[in-house]
Motif scaffolding. Structure first.
Motif, mmCIF file in Angstrom:
data_model
loop_
_atom_site.group_PDB
_atom_site.id
_atom_site.type_symbol
_atom_site.label_atom_id
_atom_site.label_comp_id
_atom_site.label_asym_id
_atom_site.label_seq_id
_atom_site.Cartn_x
_atom_site.Cartn_y
_atom_site.Cartn_z
ATOM 1 N N THR A 1 0.827 -1.208 0.000
ATOM 2 C CA THR A 1 0.000 0.000 0.000
ATOM 3 C C THR A 1 0.862 1.258 0.000
ATOM 4 O O THR A 1 1.835 1.358 0.752
ATOM 5 C CB THR A 1 -0.906 0.029 1.241
ATOM 6 O OG1 THR A 1 -1.654 -1.186 1.310
ATOM 7 C CG2 THR A 1 -1.848 1.216 1.193
ATOM 8 N N LEU A 2 0.508 2.208 -0.848
ATOM 9 C CA LEU A 2 1.143 3.520 -0.817
ATOM 10 C C LEU A 2 0.350 4.414 0.135
ATOM 11 O O LEU A 2 -0.857 4.603 -0.025
ATOM 12 C CB LEU A 2 1.167 4.146 -2.219
ATOM 13 C CG LEU A 2 2.032 3.439 -3.269
ATOM 14 C CD1 LEU A 2 1.870 4.117 -4.623
ATOM 15 C CD2 LEU A 2 3.494 3.414 -2.854
ATOM 16 N N HIS A 3 1.024 4.950 1.123
ATOM 17 C CA HIS A 3 0.355 5.791 2.114
ATOM 18 C C HIS A 3 0.491 7.271 1.728
ATOM 19 O O HIS A 3 1.577 7.720 1.337
ATOM 20 C CB HIS A 3 0.948 5.529 3.496
ATOM 21 C CG HIS A 3 0.779 4.105 3.947
ATOM 22 N ND1 HIS A 3 -0.407 3.631 4.463
ATOM 23 C CD2 HIS A 3 1.636 3.048 3.926
ATOM 24 C CE1 HIS A 3 -0.284 2.349 4.759
ATOM 25 N NE2 HIS A 3 0.949 1.963 4.450
ATOM 26 N N TYR A 4 -0.597 8.002 1.848
ATOM 27 C CA TYR A 4 -0.613 9.407 1.436
ATOM 28 C C TYR A 4 -1.698 10.131 2.219
ATOM 29 O O TYR A 4 -2.539 9.506 2.888
ATOM 30 C CB TYR A 4 -0.876 9.527 -0.070
ATOM 31 C CG TYR A 4 -2.162 8.860 -0.507
ATOM 32 C CD1 TYR A 4 -3.374 9.554 -0.511
ATOM 33 C CD2 TYR A 4 -2.161 7.522 -0.904
ATOM 34 C CE1 TYR A 4 -4.551 8.940 -0.889
ATOM 35 C CE2 TYR A 4 -3.343 6.892 -1.283
ATOM 36 C CZ TYR A 4 -4.531 7.598 -1.275
ATOM 37 O OH TYR A 4 -5.699 6.984 -1.639
ATOM 38 N N GLN A 5 -1.685 11.444 2.135
ATOM 39 C CA GLN A 5 -2.726 12.259 2.757
ATOM 40 C C GLN A 5 -3.786 12.606 1.716
ATOM 41 O O GLN A 5 -3.457 13.124 0.645
ATOM 42 C CB GLN A 5 -2.114 13.547 3.336
ATOM 43 C CG GLN A 5 -1.123 13.315 4.464
ATOM 44 C CD GLN A 5 -1.793 12.737 5.692
ATOM 45 O OE1 GLN A 5 -2.933 13.079 6.026
ATOM 46 N NE2 GLN A 5 -1.082 11.845 6.383
ATOM 47 N N GLU A 6 -5.029 12.320 2.025
ATOM 48 C CA GLU A 6 -6.125 12.587 1.090
ATOM 49 C C GLU A 6 -6.162 14.059 0.688
ATOM 50 O O GLU A 6 -6.486 14.394 -0.460
ATOM 51 C CB GLU A 6 -7.450 12.174 1.734
ATOM 52 C CG GLU A 6 -8.646 12.212 0.801
ATOM 53 C CD GLU A 6 -8.684 11.038 -0.165
ATOM 54 O OE1 GLU A 6 -9.291 11.194 -1.251
ATOM 55 O OE2 GLU A 6 -8.119 9.973 0.161
ATOM 56 N N ARG A 7 -5.803 14.935 1.615
ATOM 57 C CA ARG A 7 -5.855 16.372 1.313
ATOM 58 C C ARG A 7 -4.833 16.786 0.259
ATOM 59 O O ARG A 7 -4.953 17.870 -0.329
ATOM 60 C CB ARG A 7 -5.622 17.179 2.591
ATOM 61 C CG ARG A 7 -4.242 16.998 3.211
ATOM 62 C CD ARG A 7 -4.039 17.909 4.406
ATOM 63 N NE ARG A 7 -2.720 17.743 4.993
ATOM 64 C CZ ARG A 7 -2.441 16.905 5.977
ATOM 65 N NH1 ARG A 7 -3.410 16.150 6.492
ATOM 66 N NH2 ARG A 7 -1.215 16.805 6.460
#
Length: 695
Positions: free
Chosen positions: A353-359
């Motif tokens: 999984t690539l983790h990121y901020q939705e914003r």
């Protein structure tokens, strides 16, 4: 067997001779194993000439202690990586890997058969083998990718064994150029220069001239050594071990095809090891082994007197090699070979999984017109904060948007390989094998089919290993590679036939384990990229438009692979099925027909929805496939209806695509999008006319 510590450095000349004699005894053991493999293969076949000539550099590398592999977990980040680019030399590699404990010796029997994991060429179904090789010239690109990944990670080296014949391919020279440009001094290439190939085992089809000069001109540190003896190869590997140099290393092993064999048959590219040949070769190899054992004992006895400390080190090293030295009161008198058991365990699962901020993600609103490259750049910028994200471009980074996105936060993981698409895909595979989520980009028709086909073999073997109860790989160890195909379909426009990505999709969709997605809407693209970022989505061909496209979906859109998105009345008797930029032509046609008092449905199928297609067919709908390519949705439809046993009526199905009206494939020359859509009958006006007058 554990030779994962540093190599054995002998200072005394007698101890050095004993070390080389020890390697020669191991050489005899593994040649016997190799002949045994050929004789016990289902067809008694073996590529023996290149296998025998590769054994001296291969044995020096592994048993000299130069390569530090984690046999229990070959996927461990700190482990060195070995790539067998000359895949037809699998028997030599298998003898070494079995002896090292990657798999049991029993696997050497019944090779090349449908019930064996030891195939005619290596692949990840075998423990410790990271990629499938066989198509010559391709393994080096993956080796370069592994070395690049190790540079980013700050640990590990890559060793790649190549044949001289495969250097007639173009891909190696793309890889050499890249390796030098990136200062991959953790890469060592061993070239088995045996001066023979398939059609003539005693000469090369094309003269190589000075291979050393060629490699040096490509920026390599090169040693050209006698590959018929262990001492020169050993010293060359010592040089790689200690040098302070920014250049990649190449060791050319000068030898002949069938090196170390006794029968004439061992000089051939491939031979059948029948009983007579096996008995003769085993007898001669055994006699030489006995002579080598006597030679080893002689040098060990001398070392016991003249270099006692190094003598003890040699005995310890021999034991680690699976060779127990027998002694009496006077010193060494013989050896006993000790066979290894499998030590490779199942690797730990990977979270891809690539983790990121939705914003941080782009937020196109309905009606916004944006280019896919802009969406890609913003999405990649958000994803790039995760160290598992890698992008590769082939001098098209500005068009794809991948490289600009990576440069915001992770420039060292946004790689431009130059105009070398074949090399790019091999590098992508290596990063994916190391656990990265890889995105690489070019025009759809520029992806190299033969490289991608080999990668799908790697993918299948990884999936098979994951599913096996005794497999060495676990969940998350499949390859995650997105083929980012820019300017797909007729959106290629004025670039013309050589660049027009209309036939690539129907060709590439035939590759096993490749998912096809065709999008244009910016919001759909956001949803698709978020889906890929979840990880473990495998091999994905993501086809994109170049022109700015209108956002037609709300923020709540969730992409599902294999799902179509219905616009309009689902009960309408006529349905347009389309994808990519075709959705806009379909919606405009729907609007025009509605004004005429006729209601139709339009289905956007970024990926083929088999259930919906079957449902529409069974409901007796009139279906118009309108595709701005050679028709991958209709091809998928035909396969699926046949698989499900659903009868379909040609009177109810109409197809429009870039093919001719007679459905013959063709190339399209330069033109604007509007011109090409009109030429192929794919404009909104044409769709209205087809539905009104032909359906």
């Amino acid at each position: 067997m554990d030779l994962s510590c540093d190599y054995l450095k002998m200072k005394h000349p007698i101890a050095q001779k004993a070390l080389y004699a020890l390697l020669e005894v191991k050489d005899s053991d593994l040649r016997l194993d190799t002949v045994y493999q050929g004789n016990h293969a289902v067809d008694q076949g073996i590529h023996i000439g290149g296998t025998f000539s590769e054994l001296i550099p291969l044995i020096a590398l592994f048993y000299g202690g130069f390569i530090h592999v984690n046999v229990e977990d070959p996927t461990a980040r700190e482990s060195d990586i070995y790539v067998q680019s000359k895949g037809h030399g699998i028997a030599g590699m298998a003898s070494v890997f079995s002896d090292f404990g990657f798999f049991d010796r029993a696997l050497l029997e019944n090779s090349r058969g449908s019930d064996s994991d030891l195939n005619g060429h290596p692949g990840p179904i075998l423990p410790g083998v990271h990629i499938a090789t066989g198509p010559l010239g391709q393994g080096i690109s993956a080796a370069v990718g592994f070395a690049m990944a190790q540079k980013i990670e700050g640990v590990g080296r890559t060793f790649c064994l190549m044949g001289d014949g495969e250097l007639q391919e173009g891909i190696p020279w793309e890889a050499f150029m890249f390796a030098s440009a990136k200062n991959l001094n953790n890469l060592c290439i061993l070239i088995d220069h045996n001066y023979g190939q398939n059609d003539d085992s005693h000469r090369l089809m094309l003269s190589m001239g000075s291979l050393r000069e060629k490699l040096e001109s490509f920026g390599f540190d090169v040693l050209d050594v006698n590959g018929q003896e262990y001492e020169p190869i050993y010293h060359a590997l010592e040089h790689f071990q200690h040098r302070i140099d920014s250049r990649p290393m190449a060791i050319i092993s000068e030898c002949r095809k069938g090196e170390g064999g006794f029968s004439k048959a061992t000089e051939s590219h491939k031979t059948t090891v029948g009983q007579d040949l096996a008995e003769w070769e085993i007898h001669q190899q055994t006699l030489r082994r006995e002579t080598r054992i006597k030679n080893l004992c002689h040098f060990l006895q001398a070392a016991k007197v003249r270099a006692p400390e190094e003598y003890e080190q040699l005995l310890h090293w021999a034991s680690k090699m699976g060779i127990d030295v027998q002694q009496d009161e006077n010193g060494p008198v013989g050896v006993i070979r000790r066979y290894s058991q499998r030590r490779t365990k199942r690797a730990a699962p990977r979270d891809k999984t690539l983790h990121y901020q939705e914003r941080d993600l782009p937020d196109p609103k309905i009606g916004d017109k944006l280019q896919c490259s802009k969406i890609a750049a913003d999405m990649v910028a958000a994803f790039s904060r995760d160290p598992k994200m890698i992008t590769l471009d082939a001098d098209m980074g500005l068009i794809s948007g991948l490289q600009p996105g990576m440069l915001k936060h992770a420039g060292n993981r946004g790689i431009n390989v130059g105009i070398a698409e074949s090399n790019m895909s091999g590098i992508a595979e290596a990063f994916a094998a190391k656990g990265y989520n890889v995105w690489h980009s070019t025009f759809g028709v520029f992806f190299d089919w033969r490289v991608l086909r080999r990668i799908t073999v790697s993918q299948q073997e990884r999936m098979e290993s994951i599913s096996k109860s005794d497999g060495w790989l676990s969940e998350g160890h499949q390859l995650d590679i997105t083929l980012f195909s820019t300017a797909s379909n007729i959106d290629t426009g004025v670039n013309g036939a050589t660049h027009m990505s209309i036939d690539d999709v129907t060709a590439l969709m035939q590759l096993p384990h490749l998912r096809v997605i065709d999008v244009a809407c910016p919001r759909m693209m956001v949803a698709v990229m978020k889906w890929i970022a979840k990880g473990s989505k495998g091999l994905v061909l993501l086809r994109l438009t170049r022109a700015a496209s209108e956002t037609i979906y709300p923020k709540s859109l969730q992409f599902e692979y294999g799902k179509g998105y219905v616009h309009g009345d689902p009960h309408a008797d006529t349905v347009i099925i389309t994808s990519g930029r075709g959705i806009y032509e379909g919606l405009n046609a729907q609007k025009a027909l509605r004004e005429q008092g006729r209601e139709i449905a339009v289905v956007d199928m970024p990926s083929f929805d088999a259930d919906l297609a079957a449902q529409l067919t069974q409901q007796g709908k009139r279906i118009l496939f309108a595709e701005q390519n050679n028709g991958f949705l209709f091809a998928s439809y035909l396969d699926e209806m046949y698989r499900r046993g659903i009868a379909w009526s040609p009177e109810k199905i109409t197809t429009l695509s870039t093919r001719t009206r007679e459905r013959k494939a063709r190339h399209l020359h330069s033109g604007t999008y509007t011109q090409l859509a009109k030429l192929c009958g794919l404009s909104a006006e044409d769709l209205v006319n087809t539905i009104t007058f032909e359906m």
